[in-house]
Every structure is written in structure tokens, then in C-alpha cells.
Design a protein around this motif. Structure first.
Motif, PDB file in Angstrom:
ATOM      1  N   ASN A  66       0.829  -1.211   0.000  1.00  0.00           N
ATOM      2  CA  ASN A  66       0.000   0.000   0.000  1.00  0.00           C
ATOM      3  C   ASN A  66       0.865   1.264   0.000  1.00  0.00           C
ATOM      4  O   ASN A  66       0.672   2.177   0.801  1.00  0.00           O
ATOM      5  CB  ASN A  66      -0.971  -0.007   1.183  1.00  0.00           C
ATOM      6  N   ASN A  67       1.841   1.277  -0.903  1.00  0.00           N
ATOM      7  CA  ASN A  67       2.720   2.430  -1.157  1.00  0.00           C
ATOM      8  C   ASN A  67       3.703   2.739  -0.028  1.00  0.00           C
ATOM      9  O   ASN A  67       4.222   3.850   0.030  1.00  0.00           O
ATOM     10  CB  ASN A  67       1.898   3.677  -1.504  1.00  0.00           C
ATOM     11  N   ILE A  68       3.957   1.795   0.862  1.00  0.00           N
ATOM     12  CA  ILE A  68       4.947   1.975   1.921  1.00  0.00           C
ATOM     13  C   ILE A  68       5.957   0.832   1.827  1.00  0.00           C
ATOM     14  O   ILE A  68       5.567  -0.338   1.848  1.00  0.00           O
ATOM     15  CB  ILE A  68       4.291   1.982   3.314  1.00  0.00           C
ATOM     16  N   VAL A  69       7.253   1.178   1.726  1.00  0.00           N
ATOM     17  CA  VAL A  69       8.289   0.149   1.633  1.00  0.00           C
ATOM     18  C   VAL A  69       8.401  -0.558   2.985  1.00  0.00           C
ATOM     19  O   VAL A  69       8.604   0.074   4.019  1.00  0.00           O
ATOM     20  CB  VAL A  69       9.650   0.758   1.237  1.00  0.00           C
ATOM     21  N   LYS A  70       8.230  -1.865   2.958  1.00  0.00           N
ATOM     22  CA  LYS A  70       8.289  -2.667   4.184  1.00  0.00           C
ATOM     23  C   LYS A  70       9.560  -3.502   4.267  1.00  0.00           C
ATOM     24  O   LYS A  70      10.028  -3.801   5.359  1.00  0.00           O
ATOM     25  CB  LYS A  70       7.070  -3.604   4.261  1.00  0.00           C
ATOM     26  N   ILE A  71      10.063  -3.932   3.113  1.00  0.00           N
ATOM     27  CA  ILE A  71      11.250  -4.782   3.076  1.00  0.00           C
ATOM     28  C   ILE A  71      12.166  -4.255   1.977  1.00  0.00           C
ATOM     29  O   ILE A  71      11.704  -3.930   0.890  1.00  0.00           O
ATOM     30  CB  ILE A  71      10.861  -6.247   2.794  1.00  0.00           C
ATOM     31  N   MET A  72      13.471  -4.180   2.287  1.00  0.00           N
ATOM     32  CA  MET A  72      14.409  -3.685   1.278  1.00  0.00           C
ATOM     33  C   MET A  72      15.715  -4.464   1.370  1.00  0.00           C
ATOM     34  O   MET A  72      16.248  -4.668   2.464  1.00  0.00           O
ATOM     35  CB  MET A  72      14.668  -2.196   1.488  1.00  0.00           C
ATOM     36  N   GLY A  73      16.202  -4.926   0.217  1.00  0.00           N
ATOM     37  CA  GLY A  73      17.525  -5.531   0.140  1.00  0.00           C
ATOM     38  C   GLY A  73      17.620  -6.984   0.556  1.00  0.00           C
ATOM     39  O   GLY A  73      18.722  -7.499   0.719  1.00  0.00           O
ATOM     40  N   ARG A  74      16.488  -7.638   0.714  1.00  0.00           N
ATOM     41  CA  ARG A  74      16.538  -9.061   1.075  1.00  0.00           C
ATOM     42  C   ARG A  74      15.266  -9.758   0.603  1.00  0.00           C
ATOM     43  O   ARG A  74      14.260  -9.118   0.309  1.00  0.00           O
ATOM     44  CB  ARG A  74      16.712  -9.242   2.571  1.00  0.00           C
ATOM     45  N   VAL A  75      15.353 -11.092   0.570  1.00  0.00           N
ATOM     46  CA  VAL A  75      14.211 -11.899   0.165  1.00  0.00           C
ATOM     47  C   VAL A  75      13.481 -12.361   1.429  1.00  0.00           C
ATOM     48  O   VAL A  75      14.070 -13.062   2.255  1.00  0.00           O
ATOM     49  CB  VAL A  75      14.662 -13.129  -0.658  1.00  0.00           C
ATOM     50  N   PRO A  76      12.226 -11.962   1.600  1.00  0.00           N
ATOM     51  CA  PRO A  76      11.481 -12.386   2.788  1.00  0.00           C
ATOM     52  C   PRO A  76      10.919 -13.778   2.604  1.00  0.00           C
ATOM     53  O   PRO A  76      10.804 -14.278   1.481  1.00  0.00           O
ATOM     54  CB  PRO A  76      10.349 -11.363   2.847  1.00  0.00           C
ATOM     55  N   ASN A  77      10.556 -14.415   3.701  1.00  0.00           N
ATOM     56  CA  ASN A  77       9.848 -15.690   3.557  1.00  0.00           C
ATOM     57  C   ASN A  77       8.344 -15.395   3.448  1.00  0.00           C
ATOM     58  O   ASN A  77       7.886 -14.314   3.840  1.00  0.00           O
ATOM     59  CB  ASN A  77      10.186 -16.656   4.702  1.00  0.00           C
ATOM     60  N   PRO A  78       7.583 -16.330   2.901  1.00  0.00           N
ATOM     61  CA  PRO A  78       6.146 -16.078   2.676  1.00  0.00           C
ATOM     62  C   PRO A  78       5.385 -15.738   3.959  1.00  0.00           C
ATOM     63  O   PRO A  78       4.460 -14.926   3.922  1.00  0.00           O
ATOM     64  CB  PRO A  78       5.642 -17.390   2.078  1.00  0.00           C
ATOM     65  N   GLU A  79       5.783 -16.317   5.085  1.00  0.00           N
ATOM     66  CA  GLU A  79       5.088 -16.049   6.343  1.00  0.00           C
ATOM     67  C   GLU A  79       5.255 -14.585   6.769  1.00  0.00           C
ATOM     68  O   GLU A  79       4.320 -13.963   7.265  1.00  0.00           O
ATOM     69  CB  GLU A  79       5.613 -16.983   7.448  1.00  0.00           C
ATOM     70  N   GLU A  80       6.455 -14.048   6.557  1.00  0.00           N
ATOM     71  CA  GLU A  80       6.695 -12.647   6.901  1.00  0.00           C
ATOM     72  C   GLU A  80       5.841 -11.726   6.015  1.00  0.00           C
ATOM     73  O   GLU A  80       5.235 -10.773   6.504  1.00  0.00           O
ATOM     74  CB  GLU A  80       8.187 -12.323   6.716  1.00  0.00           C
ATOM     75  N   VAL A  81       5.782 -12.034   4.727  1.00  0.00           N
ATOM     76  CA  VAL A  81       4.976 -11.231   3.808  1.00  0.00           C
ATOM     77  C   VAL A  81       3.502 -11.324   4.187  1.00  0.00           C
ATOM     78  O   VAL A  81       2.780 -10.322   4.201  1.00  0.00           O
ATOM     79  CB  VAL A  81       5.188 -11.693   2.346  1.00  0.00           C
ATOM     80  N   GLU A  82       3.076 -12.519   4.528  1.00  0.00           N
ATOM     81  CA  GLU A  82       1.681 -12.741   4.921  1.00  0.00           C
ATOM     82  C   GLU A  82       1.319 -11.865   6.127  1.00  0.00           C
ATOM     83  O   GLU A  82       0.271 -11.226   6.151  1.00  0.00           O
ATOM     84  CB  GLU A  82       1.497 -14.222   5.254  1.00  0.00           C
ATOM     85  N   LYS A  83       2.212 -11.834   7.104  1.00  0.00           N
ATOM     86  CA  LYS A  83       1.981 -11.033   8.307  1.00  0.00           C
ATOM     87  C   LYS A  83       1.878  -9.544   7.966  1.00  0.00           C
ATOM     88  O   LYS A  83       0.984  -8.830   8.449  1.00  0.00           O
ATOM     89  CB  LYS A  83       3.126 -11.281   9.299  1.00  0.00           C
ATOM     90  N   LEU A  84       2.769  -9.060   7.106  1.00  0.00           N
ATOM     91  CA  LEU A  84       2.758  -7.644   6.714  1.00  0.00           C
ATOM     92  C   LEU A  84       1.490  -7.292   5.942  1.00  0.00           C
ATOM     93  O   LEU A  84       0.904  -6.222   6.140  1.00  0.00           O
ATOM     94  CB  LEU A  84       4.000  -7.324   5.868  1.00  0.00           C
ATOM     95  N   ILE A  85       1.053  -8.199   5.087  1.00  0.00           N
ATOM     96  CA  ILE A  85      -0.169  -7.948   4.310  1.00  0.00           C
ATOM     97  C   ILE A  85      -1.379  -7.935   5.237  1.00  0.00           C
ATOM     98  O   ILE A  85      -2.263  -7.084   5.101  1.00  0.00           O
ATOM     99  CB  ILE A  85      -0.332  -8.998   3.189  1.00  0.00           C
ATOM    100  N   MET A  86      -1.411  -8.840   6.189  1.00  0.00           N
ATOM    101  CA  MET A  86      -2.538  -8.876   7.139  1.00  0.00           C
ATOM    102  C   MET A  86      -2.610  -7.580   7.951  1.00  0.00           C
ATOM    103  O   MET A  86      -3.698  -7.068   8.206  1.00  0.00           O
ATOM    104  CB  MET A  86      -2.423 -10.083   8.076  1.00  0.00           C
ATOM    105  N   GLU A  87      -1.454  -7.062   8.343  1.00  0.00           N
ATOM    106  CA  GLU A  87      -1.430  -5.787   9.074  1.00  0.00           C
ATOM    107  C   GLU A  87      -1.981  -4.658   8.204  1.00  0.00           C
ATOM    108  O   GLU A  87      -2.717  -3.798   8.685  1.00  0.00           O
ATOM    109  CB  GLU A  87       0.002  -5.450   9.502  1.00  0.00           C
ATOM    110  N   ALA A  88      -1.634  -4.682   6.912  1.00  0.00           N
ATOM    111  CA  ALA A  88      -2.105  -3.642   5.992  1.00  0.00           C
ATOM    112  C   ALA A  88      -3.594  -3.783   5.702  1.00  0.00           C
ATOM    113  O   ALA A  88      -4.268  -2.797   5.408  1.00  0.00           O
ATOM    114  CB  ALA A  88      -1.315  -3.705   4.688  1.00  0.00           C
ATOM    115  N   ALA A  89      -4.107  -4.986   5.797  1.00  0.00           N
ATOM    116  CA  ALA A  89      -5.523  -5.235   5.484  1.00  0.00           C
ATOM    117  C   ALA A  89      -6.457  -4.819   6.613  1.00  0.00           C
ATOM    118  O   ALA A  89      -7.663  -4.715   6.426  1.00  0.00           O
ATOM    119  CB  ALA A  89      -5.727  -6.717   5.149  1.00  0.00           C
ATOM    120  N   LYS A  90      -5.904  -4.585   7.791  1.00  0.00           N
ATOM    121  CA  LYS A  90      -6.744  -4.229   8.950  1.00  0.00           C
ATOM    122  C   LYS A  90      -7.322  -2.839   8.808  1.00  0.00           C
ATOM    123  O   LYS A  90      -6.753  -1.974   8.246  1.00  0.00           O
ATOM    124  CB  LYS A  90      -5.941  -4.326  10.245  1.00  0.00           C
TER     125      LYS A  90
END
Length: 90
Positions: A66-90
Motif C-alpha cells: 500500500n505504497n509503503i516500503v516494508k522490506i528492502m535488500g533481502r528476500v522475505p519468507n512467505p510467512e513474513e509477507v503474509e503477516k505484513l499484508i494482514m497488518e495492511a488489510a486491517k
């Protein structure tokens, strides 16, 4: 149903790390579909002037939710991305 925009910011053509980051986002999106969250995945070229001006990222891969950089310079695991997306969906 909630919608979240996720941009995978990387090189064009995508490098191995950028492809891995996109796969992590796709896996997270697939899991979240069951929870009623729609994830719109976009590919953004890190070398474009607009991307640098908008996000100021110079290291790939990067992930913006949602236009905010959350991760930079590394490959996240799917669980981390899932958590960040859930926070954004609230």
C-alpha cells in the motif's frame, strides 16, 4: 473482502532474488485468498526515475505494501509477507 496492493520492486529483467521475492509474495497472497484478502501484485522497475522518486529505494529486491516500503535488500519468507499484508488489510 479487503484489497492490498503489493509492489515487488526489482531489476528488469528480474534477478534471482527479485524472482524469489515475487514467489514469496505470490505464496502469501494465495494463503490470504482463503482469509478474504485480495492481493494485487505489481512489478516495479527499481531503475525507473518514478520508482526512485516515490520510494527512494536503491537496493533490490524491495517490497512496498500500500505504497509503503516494508522490506528492502533481502528476500522475505512467505510467512513474513503474509503477516505484513494482514497488518495492511486491517
Amino acid at each position: 473482502m479487503k484489497e492490498v496492493k503489493v509492489e515487488v520492486i526489482g531489476t528488469e529483467p528480474p534477478c534471482m532474488r527479485c524472482q524469489a521475492a515475487r514467489k514469496a509474495v505470490e505464496k502469501a497472497a494465495e494463503k490470504l485468498k482463503v482469509a478474504g484478502v485480495t492481493v494485487n501484485i505489481e512489478k516495479t522497475n527499481i531503475m525507473s526515475k518514478e520508482t526512485v522518486q516515490k520510494y527512494g529505494v536503491l537496493v533490490s529486491p524491495a517490497i512496498a505494501i500500500n505504497n509503503i516500503v516494508k522490506i528492502m535488500g533481502r528476500v522475505p519468507n512467505p510467512e513474513e509477507v503474509e503477516k505484513l499484508i494482514m497488518e495492511a488489510a486491517k
